[in-house]
Motif scaffolding. Sequence first.
Motif, short mmCIF file in Angstrom:
data_model
loop_
_atom_site.label_atom_id
_atom_site.label_comp_id
_atom_site.label_asym_id
_atom_site.label_seq_id
_atom_site.Cartn_x
_atom_site.Cartn_y
_atom_site.Cartn_z
N TRP A 1 5.12 -41.01 -15.51
CA TRP A 1 4.90 -39.56 -15.53
C TRP A 1 5.35 -38.97 -16.86
O TRP A 1 4.65 -38.12 -17.44
N TRP B 1 10.61 -32.82 -8.21
CA TRP B 1 9.26 -33.23 -8.62
C TRP B 1 8.46 -33.74 -7.42
O TRP B 1 7.29 -33.45 -7.28
N ASN C 1 3.27 -32.22 -4.19
CA ASN C 1 2.44 -33.29 -4.72
C ASN C 1 2.60 -33.35 -6.25
O ASN C 1 2.43 -32.34 -6.92
N PRO C 2 2.92 -34.51 -6.81
CA PRO C 2 3.12 -34.61 -8.26
C PRO C 2 1.90 -34.18 -9.07
O PRO C 2 2.06 -33.70 -10.20
N TYR C 3 0.72 -34.33 -8.53
CA TYR C 3 -0.47 -33.90 -9.26
C TYR C 3 -0.53 -32.38 -9.37
O TYR C 3 -1.03 -31.84 -10.36
N VAL C 4 -0.01 -31.68 -8.36
CA VAL C 4 0.08 -30.22 -8.45
C VAL C 4 1.08 -29.85 -9.53
O VAL C 4 0.84 -28.96 -10.35
N ARG C 5 2.22 -30.54 -9.56
CA ARG C 5 3.22 -30.29 -10.61
C ARG C 5 2.63 -30.59 -11.99
O ARG C 5 2.88 -29.87 -12.94
N PHE C 6 1.84 -31.65 -12.09
CA PHE C 6 1.19 -32.01 -13.35
C PHE C 6 0.25 -30.89 -13.79
O PHE C 6 0.24 -30.51 -14.96
N ALA C 7 -0.51 -30.34 -12.85
CA ALA C 7 -1.42 -29.23 -13.17
C ALA C 7 -0.64 -27.98 -13.58
O ALA C 7 -1.03 -27.29 -14.53
N GLN D 1 0.52 -28.61 -17.12
CA GLN D 1 -0.57 -28.48 -18.09
C GLN D 1 -0.96 -27.04 -18.33
O GLN D 1 -1.07 -26.60 -19.47
N THR E 1 7.63 -25.96 -14.31
CA THR E 1 7.36 -27.18 -13.54
C THR E 1 8.59 -27.74 -12.84
O THR E 1 8.51 -28.12 -11.67
#
Length: 136
Positions: free
Chosen positions: A9, A59, A63-69, A72, A116
């Motif tokens: 990550w 984290w 969902n980590p992908y939500v955190r990633f979004a 970003q 984040t």
Amino acid sequence: MSRSLSASWAIGLGLFTGAVAGTVVPSETGAQEVRQMAGFTLVFVPVLYAVVTSRWSYWRQTNPYVRFAVYQLSFLVAVALLVQIAVLAFGPAGTLARVAEAVATLAAFAVAAWMTFYGGADRAWTELIDRTDIEW
């Protein structure tokens, strides 16, 4: 917590951050832009590893992908706005301009990290729900 998962990550976020920062900060040559991208990446990956590792439970709550979004989007908006302000204030070239642009990039990173990893996005979401009376 898996160190390899948190490292992946951190590397992914760091590469994204370094590439965007190196591209957004004005450069005079293509080689200078590549050096900027590499330099920002070398700075951000270890810092992100430390943050992801220390805030792992936070984290993983969402969902980590939500955190990633969230990372970003908040970084893109912050870096575009802050670097543009630095360019307008100090110009696109010169030593003072380069320092101001680097500081603006670090400030954008701080904004994205706060949004984040330290509850900024959750607070903004809660405030939006409270103000609009949305049933969530």
